[in-house]
Write an enzyme that holds these catalytic residues in place. Structure first.
Site, PDB file in Angstrom:
ATOM      1  N   GLU A  83      -4.822   5.488  -2.020  1.00  9.15           N
ATOM      2  CA  GLU A  83      -3.989   6.661  -2.320  1.00  9.15           C
ATOM      3  C   GLU A  83      -3.529   6.573  -3.766  1.00  9.15           C
ATOM      4  OE1 GLU A  83      -0.401   9.375  -0.367  1.00  9.15           O
ATOM      5  OE2 GLU A  83      -0.529   7.257   0.192  1.00  9.15           O
ATOM      6  N   ASP A 120       0.181  13.406  -0.399  1.00  5.68           N
ATOM      7  CA  ASP A 120       0.916  14.276   0.521  1.00  5.68           C
ATOM      8  C   ASP A 120       1.399  15.523  -0.223  1.00  5.68           C
ATOM      9  OD1 ASP A 120       2.953  13.336  -1.104  1.00  5.68           O
ATOM     10  OD2 ASP A 120       3.717  11.922   0.379  1.00  5.68           O
ATOM     11  N   TYR A 177      10.928   6.250  -0.402  1.00  3.32           N
ATOM     12  CA  TYR A 177      11.330   5.792  -1.742  1.00  3.32           C
ATOM     13  C   TYR A 177      12.793   5.380  -1.729  1.00  3.32           C
ATOM     14  CZ  TYR A 177       6.908   7.524  -3.601  1.00  3.32           C
ATOM     15  OH  TYR A 177       5.572   7.718  -3.861  1.00  3.32           O
ATOM     16  N   ASP A 236       3.939  14.473  -4.713  1.00  5.90           N
ATOM     17  CA  ASP A 236       4.101  13.071  -5.065  1.00  5.90           C
ATOM     18  C   ASP A 236       2.799  12.275  -5.120  1.00  5.90           C
ATOM     19  OD1 ASP A 236       5.587  10.527  -5.392  1.00  5.90           O
ATOM     20  OD2 ASP A 236       4.811  10.145  -3.387  1.00  5.90           O
TER      21      ASP A 236
END
Length: 483
Positions: free
Chosen positions: A466, A78, A227, A75
């Site tokens: 990120e 990670d 999410y 994703d």
């Protein structure tokens, strides 16, 4: 070199700087945006893999459930495969490829775009073994986030999570249906057999989503902290819009026309909120005269255009802009919202141009070329025309985030040092080091600056430093259009 030639080059450079990023550089950014997806690949890497610092990983995914779930994409920074934003990513990569196929082909990037989509859809086919079963996640976010390991070394559990008739997830099923339907359109010219296979999966998942309703985090609570979906009505409309575009079947048009909620005016377009996407796809039908400009169809179009007006700063409630001119939506990973809004402006500009139309906003008329100018301004900001003089696309230019919050990029390649990195050892050896990442994750778009154009390049600053797969997909189409 003569002084005249030197002067000409200098004046050319000044001109390019005055007009933002050069066209040639948009092409470079496009190439890198697709390269990014190769670095995010999970599973057995193909022989034509271009990102060489990566290796095979997660080769037993699905084994706990007796299914083959090897492949797909990690994703973000990670090593989890989160199905909900993953499916949205594939839908947006497909939409980028459908609208700007000719431009991608002209830049020799069409095959790379289709490869990026297929790496996703091949995985989704495996994840959908029965009409009413869909595997929606591999890996546990909590245990994964407590470790800092490259994917090739993972020791965290690769637990699989699914939805089915007893444990529904209309949002997840419908978004995956949208991904299959959009991808089928992208593949139809070059691989019609594969396209028809994708349509079958899309239809089954749409029916599953309609007939067994509920939000997916009720069935996959492990996804909720990362999410969580705010509802599934938007995904049902979005999937119906894509299935109608892919099949031209009336049943999907009837679903759109029979909706009691077209979404109203939205404040963003993202992995969680698809209303703007559905509204824009319906607006295309209105502009083409395929549905009447009245009743519910005019609602869809009006609401799509109100969102675009607000991005263009001519709405009733305009999207906030940073002092440097960036469309600013939310503090965490803001650029994902900027790239998706920029794609909407770019695609809608195309639809308007084809029909010689414009938008009548509360603050005045918006022409198609204004939307392209808006898109360029946002891309230029992302690529370095901003107060920090920082490119928020990794590997683009020389000043970009060097401490990207990303396990694989921050740990030396397994090909350079095959010694396994332990769960906690990775923090000491790599995460906490105040040094540039050893691997450059080309094309990664980070979360980006705050609402005052401020940015801190630090691995611990995951809100800004990120990346995620959903950040870049909308940008592929935009870059193809302006390159």
């Amino acid at each position: 070199m003569s002084s005249i030639k030197v002067f000409s080059l200098v004046s050319l450079c000044i001109t390019l700087l005055a007009h933002g990023v050069a066209s040639l550089e948009y092409g470079e950014a496009l190439t890198k945006s697709l390269l990014f997806y190769e670095a995010q690949r999970s599973g057995k890497l193909p022989s034509n893999q271009r990102v060489q610092w990566r290796g095979d990983s997660a080769l037993n995914d699905g084994s706990d459930a007796g299914v083959d779930l090897v492949g797909g994409y990690y994703d973000a920074g990670d090593n989890v495969k989160f199905g909900f934003p993953f499916a949205f990513t594939i839908t947006m990569l497909s939409w980028s490829t459908i609208e700007f196929q000719a431009q991608l082909e002209a830049k020799n990037e069409l095959s790379n775009a289709l490869d990026a989509i297929k790496w996703g859809t091949d995985y989704f086919i495996k994840a959908h073994p029965e009409p009413n079963v869909l595997y929606g996640q591999v890996g546990d976010g909590d245990s994964d986030h407590s470790c800092w390991q490259r994917p090739e070394d993972m020791t965290t559990p690769r637990t699989t999570f699914k939805i089915d008739e007893e444990h529904p997830g209309s949002d997840l099923a419908a978004e995956t249906a949208a991904a299959f339907a959009a991808a089928s359109i992208a593949f139809k010219p070059s691989n019609p057999k594969y396209a028809s296979q994708l349509i079958e999966h899309a239809k089954q998942l749409f029916d599953f989503a309609r007939n067994h309703q509920g939000v997916y985090q009720s069935s996959i609570p492990q996804a909720g902290n990362f999410y969580s979906s705010s509802g599934f009505e938007d995904e049902l409309l979005w999937a119906a819009a894509w299935l109608h575009r892919a099949t031209d079947e009336k049943t999907y048009l009837d679903f759109l026309g029979g909706s009691s909620n077209t979404g109203g005016t939205r404040t963003d377009f993202s992995w969680d909120d698809k209303y703007v996407g559905a509204q824009v796809l319906v607006s295309k039908l209105v502009l083409e005269g395929k549905v009447e400009y009245s009743g519910i169809w005019s609602q869809y179009k009006s609401q799509a255009e109100q969102f675009i007006c607000s991005c263009a700063q001519k709405g009733n409630s305009n999207v906030k802009k940073s002092p440097g001119g960036l469309l600013w939506f939310l503090p965490s990973n803001n650029l994902q919202y900027t790239t998706s809004a920029t794609f909407i402006a770019t695609a809608y500009s195309q639809y308007l141009t084809e029909k010689k139309a414009l938008i009548q906003c509360p603050g005045g008329i918006v022409q198609p070329d204004e939307l392209i100018a808006l898109a360029k301004s946002q891309v230029d900001y992302i690529l370095g025309s901003n107060p920090q003089k920082m490119s928020y696309m990794v590997g683009f230019g020389s000043n970009y985030p060097k401490q990207l919050h990303h396990r694989g990029a921050s740990i030396v390649s397994i090909k350079k040092n095959p010694e396994p990195v332990t769960c906690k050892g990775g923090f000491d050896l790599y995460f906490n080091k105040n040094e540039p990442n050893p691997n450059v994750l080309d094309g990664a778009v980070v979360g980006g600056p705050d609402d005052n154009d401020g940015f801190t390049d630090s691995r611990s600053n995951y809100q800004q430093a990120e990346t995620a797969i959903a950040n870049i997909a909308p940008l592929v189409g935009v870059l193809a259009r302006i390159a």
